[in-house]
Design a protein around this motif. Structure first.
Motif, PDB file in Angstrom:
ATOM      1  N   ALA A 117       0.821  -1.213   0.000  1.00  0.00           N
ATOM      2  CA  ALA A 117       0.000   0.000   0.000  1.00  0.00           C
ATOM      3  C   ALA A 117       0.852   1.259   0.000  1.00  0.00           C
ATOM      4  CB  ALA A 117      -0.921  -0.011   1.225  1.00  0.00           C
ATOM      5  N   HIS A 118       2.056   1.168   0.552  1.00  0.00           N
ATOM      6  CA  HIS A 118       2.940   2.332   0.584  1.00  0.00           C
ATOM      7  C   HIS A 118       4.375   1.830   0.666  1.00  0.00           C
ATOM      8  CE1 HIS A 118       2.896   6.837   1.418  1.00  0.00           C
ATOM      9  NE2 HIS A 118       4.179   6.524   1.345  1.00  0.00           N
ATOM     10  N   THR A 119       5.263   2.530  -0.032  1.00  0.00           N
ATOM     11  CA  THR A 119       6.680   2.185  -0.040  1.00  0.00           C
ATOM     12  C   THR A 119       7.488   3.327   0.568  1.00  0.00           C
ATOM     13  OG1 THR A 119       6.456   0.806  -2.014  1.00  0.00           O
ATOM     14  CG2 THR A 119       8.664   1.622  -1.501  1.00  0.00           C
ATOM     15  N   PHE A 120       8.310   2.985   1.549  1.00  0.00           N
ATOM     16  CA  PHE A 120       9.204   3.958   2.155  1.00  0.00           C
ATOM     17  C   PHE A 120      10.648   3.549   1.865  1.00  0.00           C
ATOM     18  CE2 PHE A 120       5.356   4.374   4.640  1.00  0.00           C
ATOM     19  CZ  PHE A 120       5.241   5.747   4.837  1.00  0.00           C
ATOM     20  N   VAL A 121      11.498   4.527   1.651  1.00  0.00           N
ATOM     21  CA  VAL A 121      12.924   4.277   1.435  1.00  0.00           C
ATOM     22  C   VAL A 121      13.701   4.958   2.546  1.00  0.00           C
ATOM     23  CG1 VAL A 121      14.894   4.564  -0.111  1.00  0.00           C
ATOM     24  CG2 VAL A 121      12.613   4.141  -1.061  1.00  0.00           C
ATOM     25  N   CYS A 122      14.521   4.174   3.228  1.00  0.00           N
ATOM     26  CA  CYS A 122      15.336   4.718   4.309  1.00  0.00           C
ATOM     27  C   CYS A 122      16.622   5.312   3.740  1.00  0.00           C
ATOM     28  CB  CYS A 122      15.678   3.618   5.311  1.00  0.00           C
ATOM     29  SG  CYS A 122      14.244   2.966   6.199  1.00  0.00           S
ATOM     30  N   ALA A 123      16.842   6.584   3.982  1.00  0.00           N
ATOM     31  CA  ALA A 123      18.059   7.231   3.504  1.00  0.00           C
ATOM     32  C   ALA A 123      19.268   6.624   4.223  1.00  0.00           C
ATOM     33  CB  ALA A 123      17.999   8.727   3.752  1.00  0.00           C
ATOM     34  N   PRO A 124      20.383   6.439   3.519  1.00  0.00           N
ATOM     35  CA  PRO A 124      21.584   5.836   4.133  1.00  0.00           C
ATOM     36  C   PRO A 124      22.390   6.862   4.911  1.00  0.00           C
ATOM     37  CG  PRO A 124      21.997   6.242   1.820  1.00  0.00           C
ATOM     38  CD  PRO A 124      20.562   6.655   2.071  1.00  0.00           C
ATOM     39  N   THR A 125      21.720   7.515   5.863  1.00  0.00           N
ATOM     40  CA  THR A 125      22.378   8.593   6.611  1.00  0.00           C
ATOM     41  C   THR A 125      22.637   8.225   8.065  1.00  0.00           C
ATOM     42  OG1 THR A 125      20.169   9.541   6.971  1.00  0.00           O
ATOM     43  CG2 THR A 125      21.465  10.423   5.143  1.00  0.00           C
ATOM     44  N   SER A 184      25.801   4.030  -0.933  1.00  0.00           N
ATOM     45  CA  SER A 184      25.304   5.070  -1.828  1.00  0.00           C
ATOM     46  C   SER A 184      24.856   4.472  -3.160  1.00  0.00           C
ATOM     47  CB  SER A 184      26.380   6.128  -2.058  1.00  0.00           C
ATOM     48  OG  SER A 184      25.916   7.133  -2.949  1.00  0.00           O
ATOM     49  N   PHE A 185      25.647   3.521  -3.665  1.00  0.00           N
ATOM     50  CA  PHE A 185      25.284   2.858  -4.935  1.00  0.00           C
ATOM     51  C   PHE A 185      23.993   2.070  -4.769  1.00  0.00           C
ATOM     52  CE2 PHE A 185      25.458  -1.008  -7.548  1.00  0.00           C
ATOM     53  CZ  PHE A 185      25.440  -0.434  -8.813  1.00  0.00           C
ATOM     54  N   GLN A 186      23.878   1.306  -3.680  1.00  0.00           N
ATOM     55  CA  GLN A 186      22.667   0.523  -3.448  1.00  0.00           C
ATOM     56  C   GLN A 186      21.447   1.428  -3.339  1.00  0.00           C
ATOM     57  OE1 GLN A 186      23.867  -1.453   0.121  1.00  0.00           O
ATOM     58  NE2 GLN A 186      24.743  -3.226  -0.949  1.00  0.00           N
ATOM     59  N   HIS A 187      21.594   2.523  -2.649  1.00  0.00           N
ATOM     60  CA  HIS A 187      20.489   3.477  -2.496  1.00  0.00           C
ATOM     61  C   HIS A 187      20.037   3.988  -3.864  1.00  0.00           C
ATOM     62  CE1 HIS A 187      17.997   6.504  -0.561  1.00  0.00           C
ATOM     63  NE2 HIS A 187      18.614   7.461  -1.236  1.00  0.00           N
ATOM     64  N   GLY A 188      20.989   4.360  -4.691  1.00  0.00           N
ATOM     65  CA  GLY A 188      20.644   4.856  -6.019  1.00  0.00           C
ATOM     66  C   GLY A 188      19.964   3.794  -6.878  1.00  0.00           C
ATOM     67  N   MET A 189      20.413   2.550  -6.786  1.00  0.00           N
ATOM     68  CA  MET A 189      19.799   1.481  -7.574  1.00  0.00           C
ATOM     69  C   MET A 189      18.362   1.229  -7.138  1.00  0.00           C
ATOM     70  SD  MET A 189      21.857   0.556  -9.900  1.00  0.00           S
ATOM     71  CE  MET A 189      21.027  -0.932 -10.439  1.00  0.00           C
ATOM     72  N   ILE A 190      18.100   1.314  -5.847  1.00  0.00           N
ATOM     73  CA  ILE A 190      16.739   1.121  -5.358  1.00  0.00           C
ATOM     74  C   ILE A 190      15.826   2.224  -5.878  1.00  0.00           C
ATOM     75  CG2 ILE A 190      15.321   1.216  -3.260  1.00  0.00           C
ATOM     76  CD1 ILE A 190      17.685  -0.256  -1.861  1.00  0.00           C
ATOM     77  N   LEU A 191      16.303   3.458  -5.840  1.00  0.00           N
ATOM     78  CA  LEU A 191      15.484   4.567  -6.355  1.00  0.00           C
ATOM     79  C   LEU A 191      15.251   4.432  -7.855  1.00  0.00           C
ATOM     80  CD1 LEU A 191      16.974   7.615  -4.408  1.00  0.00           C
ATOM     81  CD2 LEU A 191      15.042   6.151  -3.804  1.00  0.00           C
ATOM     82  N   MET A 192      16.270   4.022  -8.589  1.00  0.00           N
ATOM     83  CA  MET A 192      16.117   3.819 -10.026  1.00  0.00           C
ATOM     84  C   MET A 192      15.078   2.744 -10.308  1.00  0.00           C
ATOM     85  SD  MET A 192      18.881   2.590 -12.924  1.00  0.00           S
ATOM     86  CE  MET A 192      18.707   0.865 -12.477  1.00  0.00           C
ATOM     87  N   GLN A 193      15.128   1.651  -9.557  1.00  0.00           N
ATOM     88  CA  GLN A 193      14.178   0.566  -9.775  1.00  0.00           C
ATOM     89  C   GLN A 193      12.750   1.014  -9.481  1.00  0.00           C
ATOM     90  OE1 GLN A 193      13.933  -2.787  -6.989  1.00  0.00           O
ATOM     91  NE2 GLN A 193      14.397  -4.150  -8.715  1.00  0.00           N
ATOM     92  N   LEU A 194      12.565   1.769  -8.414  1.00  0.00           N
ATOM     93  CA  LEU A 194      11.225   2.274  -8.093  1.00  0.00           C
ATOM     94  C   LEU A 194      10.700   3.174  -9.209  1.00  0.00           C
ATOM     95  CD1 LEU A 194      11.746   3.027  -4.302  1.00  0.00           C
ATOM     96  CD2 LEU A 194      10.239   1.273  -5.264  1.00  0.00           C
ATOM     97  N   ASP A 195      11.558   4.022  -9.732  1.00  0.00           N
ATOM     98  CA  ASP A 195      11.153   4.877 -10.849  1.00  0.00           C
ATOM     99  C   ASP A 195      10.827   4.040 -12.076  1.00  0.00           C
ATOM    100  OD1 ASP A 195      11.438   7.161  -9.345  1.00  0.00           O
ATOM    101  OD2 ASP A 195      13.462   7.605 -10.057  1.00  0.00           O
TER     102      ASP A 195
END
Length: 346
Positions: free
Chosen positions: A286-294, A310-321
């Motif tokens: 129902a909802h997707t949250f992404v935890c920032a790697p901070t 940082s690379f993993q974070h970017g790949m997850i965002l790319m996949q969601l898009d």
């Protein structure tokens, strides 16, 4: 004490496998020492032929160790996909005696003997008589699981409640859930597990840990390519089990889409069945949250180097898009992230 039949037989199209088929197989497996399953149809499904459907069954019943092969409890399964081209499968429309004789001859050619036949169809008793073995009927009236392959083929979305998540994904649908599922994605050591646990406590519900981490530890980090699909399947099952205990909402650490990313990361390829499970994540949650790697990186011996975050974070965002899945980025302390999630869900 009566002797337990050594080998049982189930024959069907499994087009596609549904919960009624699983009831049949699981009931049969509980009564024999080994279960043979023949999967075939003529004409066959052009989109999902018998070989693919048989592989789905193998995936549904494989365990943590690949070497064990598919099994239900202690009972091993031997699953065969037959075709008109290689096995001479007769057309579905031919008479019952032709169908029965085909199976009898096929078994004989393979040197296979069966002791009992299980079915959920009216043809079962006559089929068993032709083979000279007893017959056990399982839910012929569809009282326990009111579904059929015909109904699923006519309306997969409407019948999704009677499909395992792995099978449903291959048809592009998602089984309904008793409560909304909220998923948290993120790079390694980005706070997903901590946040899920905190939210479950704050909301008085339960959460589902990342099963991939569990299996990774069990196998001392030695995952095989085939394990990735198994991880996605078990994680989906654990979500469904937890959903029955959840109150109002279920929080989930990771999804099949991230598992698919790790398949590419570790093995440079991804099983089509896993890709299909990844593709329906937008419908499943129902909802997707992404935890920032901070948050501070914690190396626990199982994670990759911090530089990968940082690379993993970017790949997850790319996949969601890529999948057109909307998401909410959460940052800050655990308490701040809990507040951000609760505000977004309201």
């Amino acid at each position: 004490m009566p002797k337990i039949p050594r080998i049982g037989l189930v024959v069907g199209k499994f087009w596609p496998p549904h919960r009624g088929h699983q009831l049949l197989l699981e009931t049969a497996a509980a009564q024999v020492a080994e279960l043979l399953v023949l999967v075939y149809a003529n004409p066959d499904s052009p989109a999902h032929p018998a070989a693919e459907r048989a592989q789905w069954l193998r995936e549904l019943y494989r365990g943590d160790e690949l070497a064990d092969g598919p099994r239900i409890g202690p009972t091993p399964l031997r699953i065969f996909a037959l075709s008109a081209e290689t096995d001479g499968v007769p057309p579905d429309a031919v008479d019952d005696d032709t169908q029965r004789e085909f199976v009898r001859q096929w078994l004989a050619r393979q040197g296979l003997h069966v002791d009992v036949v299980f079915s959920s169809e009216d043809y079962g008793p006559g089929f068993a008589v032709h083979l000279g073995v007893p017959h056990v009927a399982v839910d012929n009236a569809r009282a326990r699981v009111p579904i059929s392959g015909t109904r699923v083929r006519a309306d997969a979305a409407g019948a999704a409640a009677y499909l395992h998540p792995l099978v449903a994904a291959q048809l592009g649908v998602v089984p309904p859930a008793p409560v909304p599922r909220i998923v948290f994605l993120g790079a390694e050591s980005s706070g997903k597990s901590t946040l899920c646990a905190a939210l479950a406590e704050a909301c008085g519900t339960v959460w589902v840990p990342e099963y991939g981490r569990t299996l990774h530890e069990q196998k001392n980090g030695n995952l095989e390519y085939e394990d990735l699909l198994y991880i996605a399947r078990r994680h989906a099952e654990l979500e469904d089990e937890a959903a029955a205990q959840a109150r109002g909402v279920l929080f989930c650490d990771t999804n099949a889409a991230t598992t698919a990313l790790y398949s590419y990361y570790y093995f440079h390829r991804c099983d089509p069945t896993l890709r299909a499970m990844a593709a329906v994540c937008g419908q499943r949650y129902a909802h997707t949250f992404v935890c920032a790697p901070t948050v501070p990186f914690e190396q626990d011996g199982w994670r990759g180097p911090e530089a990968l975050r940082s690379f993993q974070h970017g790949m997850i965002l790319m996949q969601l898009d890529y999948f057109n899945i909307p998401y909410t980025l959460v940052e800050g302390t655990v308490q701040e992230r809990v507040a951000q999630v609760r505000a977004a869900l309201k």
